[in-house]
Design a protein around this motif. Sequence first.
Motif, PDB file in Angstrom:
ATOM      1  N   TRP A  37     -13.035  53.691  80.880  1.00  0.00           N
ATOM      2  CA  TRP A  37     -12.267  53.521  79.508  1.00  0.00           C
ATOM      3  C   TRP A  37     -11.843  51.765  79.679  1.00  0.00           C
ATOM      4  O   TRP A  37     -10.713  51.296  80.032  1.00  0.00           O
ATOM      5  N   HIS A  38     -12.709  51.032  79.116  1.00  0.00           N
ATOM      6  CA  HIS A  38     -12.415  49.778  79.028  1.00  0.00           C
ATOM      7  C   HIS A  38     -13.235  49.271  77.843  1.00  0.00           C
ATOM      8  O   HIS A  38     -14.119  49.620  77.374  1.00  0.00           O
ATOM      9  N   GLY A  39     -12.658  48.225  77.550  1.00  0.00           N
ATOM     10  CA  GLY A  39     -13.451  47.186  76.380  1.00  0.00           C
ATOM     11  C   GLY A  39     -13.605  45.581  76.914  1.00  0.00           C
ATOM     12  O   GLY A  39     -14.563  45.285  76.202  1.00  0.00           O
ATOM     13  N   ASP A  40     -12.955  45.232  77.952  1.00  0.00           N
ATOM     14  CA  ASP A  40     -13.130  43.984  78.385  1.00  0.00           C
ATOM     15  C   ASP A  40     -14.170  44.112  79.437  1.00  0.00           C
ATOM     16  O   ASP A  40     -14.209  45.137  80.307  1.00  0.00           O
ATOM     17  N   THR A  41     -14.424  42.916  80.026  1.00  0.00           N
ATOM     18  CA  THR A  41     -15.315  42.871  81.089  1.00  0.00           C
ATOM     19  C   THR A  41     -15.047  41.387  81.978  1.00  0.00           C
ATOM     20  O   THR A  41     -13.985  40.729  81.444  1.00  0.00           O
TER      21      THR A  41
END
Length: 143
Positions: free
Chosen positions: A48-52
Motif C-alpha cells: 500500500w504505497h505510491g512512493d519509493t
Amino acid sequence: MGAQLIAAAMGSGVYPGGSKEIGWGAVDLSAAGADSPLAAMTTPVLHWHGDTFDLPAGAAHLASTPACKNQAFAAGSRVLGLQFHAEVPAEAIESRLIGHAHEIEQTPGVSIREIRADTRRHARLLESRSRTFFNSWLDGALA
C-alpha cells in the motif's frame, strides 16, 4: 520499520514511484533476503504505497517487486526497513478499505472486491509468517 522514513533518515531520496502498488502480492527476495529472517515471508504480503526510495548507502537490499525495486533493506543487525506491510492483522484491513475507498477507485487495476478476496485468502497465513519473521529478526537484533 517504515522503509521510506528510515531511508530518508539515512540520507537517501524518497519520491513518487511510477505507480501505486496496492493490494496483495509476493516479494522477490534477494540472496541477502533469502539468508535473513525475511525468508519466512513466503506468502503474499500487503502492499500500500505510491512512493519509493533509494537504497541507503551501505544497506543490504533484501526484497523487490516488479513495481518497486526497493521493498526491504537492512543496515546492520538493528535497522530493518520494509516498504510492504507485514504487520497488518486481517481485522484492520476493512477499515483501511473504507478509509481509502477513493484512492482505490482512482488506482488502475485495483478493486476493493479483489483486496477483500485476497485478504480472506492470505491474511491469516501472513499473520503467522509475520510472527515468525519479526521474532527471528528481533532475536538477531537483540543478540
